[in-house]
Design a protein around this motif. Structure first.
Motif, mmCIF file in Angstrom:
data_model
loop_
_atom_site.group_PDB
_atom_site.id
_atom_site.type_symbol
_atom_site.label_atom_id
_atom_site.label_comp_id
_atom_site.label_asym_id
_atom_site.label_seq_id
_atom_site.Cartn_x
_atom_site.Cartn_y
_atom_site.Cartn_z
ATOM 1 N N GLN A 196 -6.080 -2.572 2.012
ATOM 2 C CA GLN A 196 -7.627 -2.841 2.026
ATOM 3 C C GLN A 196 -8.290 -3.932 1.547
ATOM 4 O O GLN A 196 -9.333 -4.389 1.887
ATOM 5 C CB GLN A 196 -8.185 -1.584 1.146
ATOM 6 C CG GLN A 196 -7.569 -0.076 1.754
ATOM 7 C CD GLN A 196 -7.790 -0.007 3.094
ATOM 8 O OE1 GLN A 196 -8.809 -0.362 3.520
ATOM 9 N NE2 GLN A 196 -7.172 0.935 3.600
ATOM 10 N N VAL A 197 -7.360 -4.569 0.851
ATOM 11 C CA VAL A 197 -7.793 -5.982 0.321
ATOM 12 C C VAL A 197 -7.410 -7.349 1.195
ATOM 13 O O VAL A 197 -8.028 -8.135 1.349
ATOM 14 C CB VAL A 197 -6.965 -6.426 -1.014
ATOM 15 C CG1 VAL A 197 -7.303 -7.748 -1.671
ATOM 16 C CG2 VAL A 197 -7.517 -5.503 -2.232
ATOM 17 N N SER A 218 -8.081 -2.064 -6.674
ATOM 18 C CA SER A 218 -6.947 -3.126 -5.980
ATOM 19 C C SER A 218 -7.534 -4.434 -5.993
ATOM 20 O O SER A 218 -6.740 -5.309 -6.079
ATOM 21 C CB SER A 218 -6.570 -2.600 -4.514
ATOM 22 O OG SER A 218 -6.217 -1.139 -4.803
ATOM 23 N N LEU A 219 -8.688 -4.656 -5.490
ATOM 24 C CA LEU A 219 -9.183 -6.128 -5.539
ATOM 25 C C LEU A 219 -9.468 -6.584 -6.825
ATOM 26 O O LEU A 219 -8.944 -7.869 -6.973
ATOM 27 C CB LEU A 219 -10.658 -5.982 -4.729
ATOM 28 C CG LEU A 219 -11.184 -7.540 -4.823
ATOM 29 C CD1 LEU A 219 -10.511 -8.198 -3.963
ATOM 30 C CD2 LEU A 219 -12.923 -7.233 -4.113
ATOM 31 N N THR A 279 -8.205 -3.737 11.492
ATOM 32 C CA THR A 279 -8.710 -2.471 10.679
ATOM 33 C C THR A 279 -7.859 -1.238 11.403
ATOM 34 O O THR A 279 -7.606 -0.251 10.654
ATOM 35 C CB THR A 279 -10.046 -2.395 11.217
ATOM 36 O OG1 THR A 279 -10.935 -3.487 10.673
ATOM 37 C CG2 THR A 279 -11.070 -1.060 10.467
ATOM 38 N N ARG A 328 -1.092 -7.771 -2.896
ATOM 39 C CA ARG A 328 -2.474 -7.081 -2.562
ATOM 40 C C ARG A 328 -2.060 -5.952 -1.488
ATOM 41 O O ARG A 328 -1.052 -6.172 -0.733
ATOM 42 C CB ARG A 328 -3.377 -8.169 -1.975
ATOM 43 C CG ARG A 328 -2.744 -8.747 -0.519
ATOM 44 C CD ARG A 328 -3.842 -9.858 -0.290
ATOM 45 N NE ARG A 328 -3.433 -10.407 1.188
ATOM 46 C CZ ARG A 328 -3.994 -11.406 1.703
ATOM 47 N NH1 ARG A 328 -4.950 -12.167 0.989
ATOM 48 N NH2 ARG A 328 -3.382 -11.895 2.829
ATOM 49 N N SER A 357 0.878 -1.219 0.053
ATOM 50 C CA SER A 357 0.016 -0.008 -0.127
ATOM 51 C C SER A 357 0.669 1.188 0.013
ATOM 52 O O SER A 357 0.563 2.335 -0.565
ATOM 53 C CB SER A 357 -1.013 -0.052 1.261
ATOM 54 O OG SER A 357 -1.910 -0.886 1.200
ATOM 55 N N ASN A 386 -7.221 4.318 0.935
ATOM 56 C CA ASN A 386 -8.301 3.640 1.151
ATOM 57 C C ASN A 386 -9.189 3.022 -0.130
ATOM 58 O O ASN A 386 -10.073 2.524 0.212
ATOM 59 C CB ASN A 386 -9.494 4.619 1.746
ATOM 60 C CG ASN A 386 -8.911 5.369 3.281
ATOM 61 O OD1 ASN A 386 -8.465 4.448 3.736
ATOM 62 N ND2 ASN A 386 -9.255 6.519 3.227
ATOM 63 N N GLU A 387 -8.514 2.919 -1.311
ATOM 64 C CA GLU A 387 -9.026 2.339 -2.484
ATOM 65 C C GLU A 387 -9.210 0.972 -2.146
ATOM 66 O O GLU A 387 -7.946 0.553 -1.910
ATOM 67 C CB GLU A 387 -7.968 2.818 -3.665
ATOM 68 C CG GLU A 387 -8.611 2.697 -4.930
ATOM 69 C CD GLU A 387 -8.974 1.237 -5.569
ATOM 70 O OE1 GLU A 387 -10.148 0.959 -5.946
ATOM 71 O OE2 GLU A 387 -8.079 0.565 -5.203
ATOM 72 N N TYR A 388 -10.161 0.428 -2.535
ATOM 73 C CA TYR A 388 -10.481 -1.138 -2.481
ATOM 74 C C TYR A 388 -10.953 -1.639 -3.856
ATOM 75 O O TYR A 388 -10.129 -2.573 -4.057
ATOM 76 C CB TYR A 388 -11.463 -1.341 -1.192
ATOM 77 C CG TYR A 388 -11.703 -2.619 -1.299
ATOM 78 C CD1 TYR A 388 -11.007 -3.542 -0.713
ATOM 79 C CD2 TYR A 388 -13.233 -3.088 -1.686
ATOM 80 C CE1 TYR A 388 -11.716 -4.896 -0.614
ATOM 81 C CE2 TYR A 388 -13.671 -4.438 -1.601
ATOM 82 C CZ TYR A 388 -12.671 -5.178 -1.176
ATOM 83 O OH TYR A 388 -13.046 -6.722 -0.974
ATOM 84 N N THR A 442 -4.814 -0.515 9.638
ATOM 85 C CA THR A 442 -4.992 0.161 8.532
ATOM 86 C C THR A 442 -4.931 1.670 8.759
ATOM 87 O O THR A 442 -4.885 2.688 7.829
ATOM 88 C CB THR A 442 -6.118 -0.496 7.443
ATOM 89 O OG1 THR A 442 -7.362 -0.254 8.219
ATOM 90 C CG2 THR A 442 -5.949 -1.780 7.382
#
Length: 285
Positions: free
Chosen positions: A235-236, A221-222, A256, A232, A81, A216-218, A259
């Protein structure tokens, strides 16, 4: 009688300030409550979380954090990240700063049209570009790689960065640029030595807003990077702590919190510059 009449506005002002302070503190507590819940849940097991959700259990053991880092490889995800976010931030500045300088000093209808096109970027929802982005990643051979996400994320932040920095650069007096040109300075020299030092608050604001969006992009990335542990992002990785059979919510809360810590650290370091930039922009407007 006159004294009593004169004291009424003061009392109203005092009551108004008191109500404003009370509302501000209530709002602050509402924002802190979810963070408080996550932190205290990180030291509990499931039974304690459901029995006393808002009461600390008195234990300060970091076992839940260790389990979260080990099970989801959050240490490796943190590095991924950080690498993706930092590279994307550099690209945003490399692209947005020259574009903003050009728009701030350009005259005529073409510049106005280009600026409005950048503004239209706010109207495009992120998920609307998912399918074209998926196909583009497959065609370029960058699927399941962090490289494509690094190249894609700046595009989501450029409209805001360009529009915001353009307004900051327009506050630089024309006389300063004219004096520099009379001394033989070129465009790049003027940009790097005159404009950049004067628009640092705007750059800091863009960096913070972009950092929050990138970190915070999810979704992308997923979809693009996938579940591979070596690639990964945080967030993933964190949702993998949840199981369909039995989930340790203390471990999930600890992941959590893990992060969220970089976000709070970055904001704590740069909040004064960002607040100064926003206040300065409000005064100039």
């Amino acid at each position: 009688m006159a004294t009593a009449t004169a004291n009424r506005p003061r009392r109203r002002l005092t009551l108004g300030r008191g109500a404003a302070y009370l509302g501000a503190w209530a709002y602050a507590l509402m924002l802190l409550l979810p963070l408080y819940y996550l932190v205290i849940s990180s030291f509990k097991d499931n039974a304690e979380i459901f029995a006393d959700p808002l009461l600390p259990n008195g234990s300060l053991s970091l076992d839940k954090f260790g389990t979260a880092v080990r099970d989801a490889r959050l240490d490796l995800a943190l590095l991924n990240s950080a690498a993706v976010t930092l590279c994307a931030l550099v690209l945003v500045l490399v692209l947005a700063v020259p574009a903003s300088y050009a728009l701030a000093r350009a005259k005529g209808r073409t510049a106005a049209v280009v600026e409005r096109i950048f503004s239209l970027g706010f109207l495009v929802p992120t998920f609307a570009a998912l399918v074209p982005t998926f196909l583009l990643a497959a065609e370029t051979g960058l699927f399941y790689t962090r490289t494509f996400v690094v190249l894609f994320l700046p595009a989501t932040s450029l409209p805001l960065a360009v529009v915001l920095l353009t307004q900051f650069m327009r506050t630089v007096p024309d006389e300063v640029e004219e004096a520099a040109r009379m001394d033989g300075a070129g465009n790049w020299t003027i940009l790097l030595r005159i404009y950049l030092p004067m628009v640092v608050p705007g750059i800091v604001t863009v960096l913070i807003l972009s950092f929050l969006a990138f970190w915070n992009e999810y979704l992308y990335s997923l979809v693009i990077i996938g579940p591979d542990q070596s690639q990964r992002t945080l967030q993933v990785a964190v949702p993998t702590l949840r199981s369909t059979l039995s989930t340790d919510f203390g471990v999930l809360s600890a992941g959590t919190v893990f992060t969220l810590l970089p976000v709070y650290v970055v904001y704590a370091l740069l909040q004064r510059r960002m607040e100064g930039a926003l206040m300065g922009g409000a005064v100039k407007v």
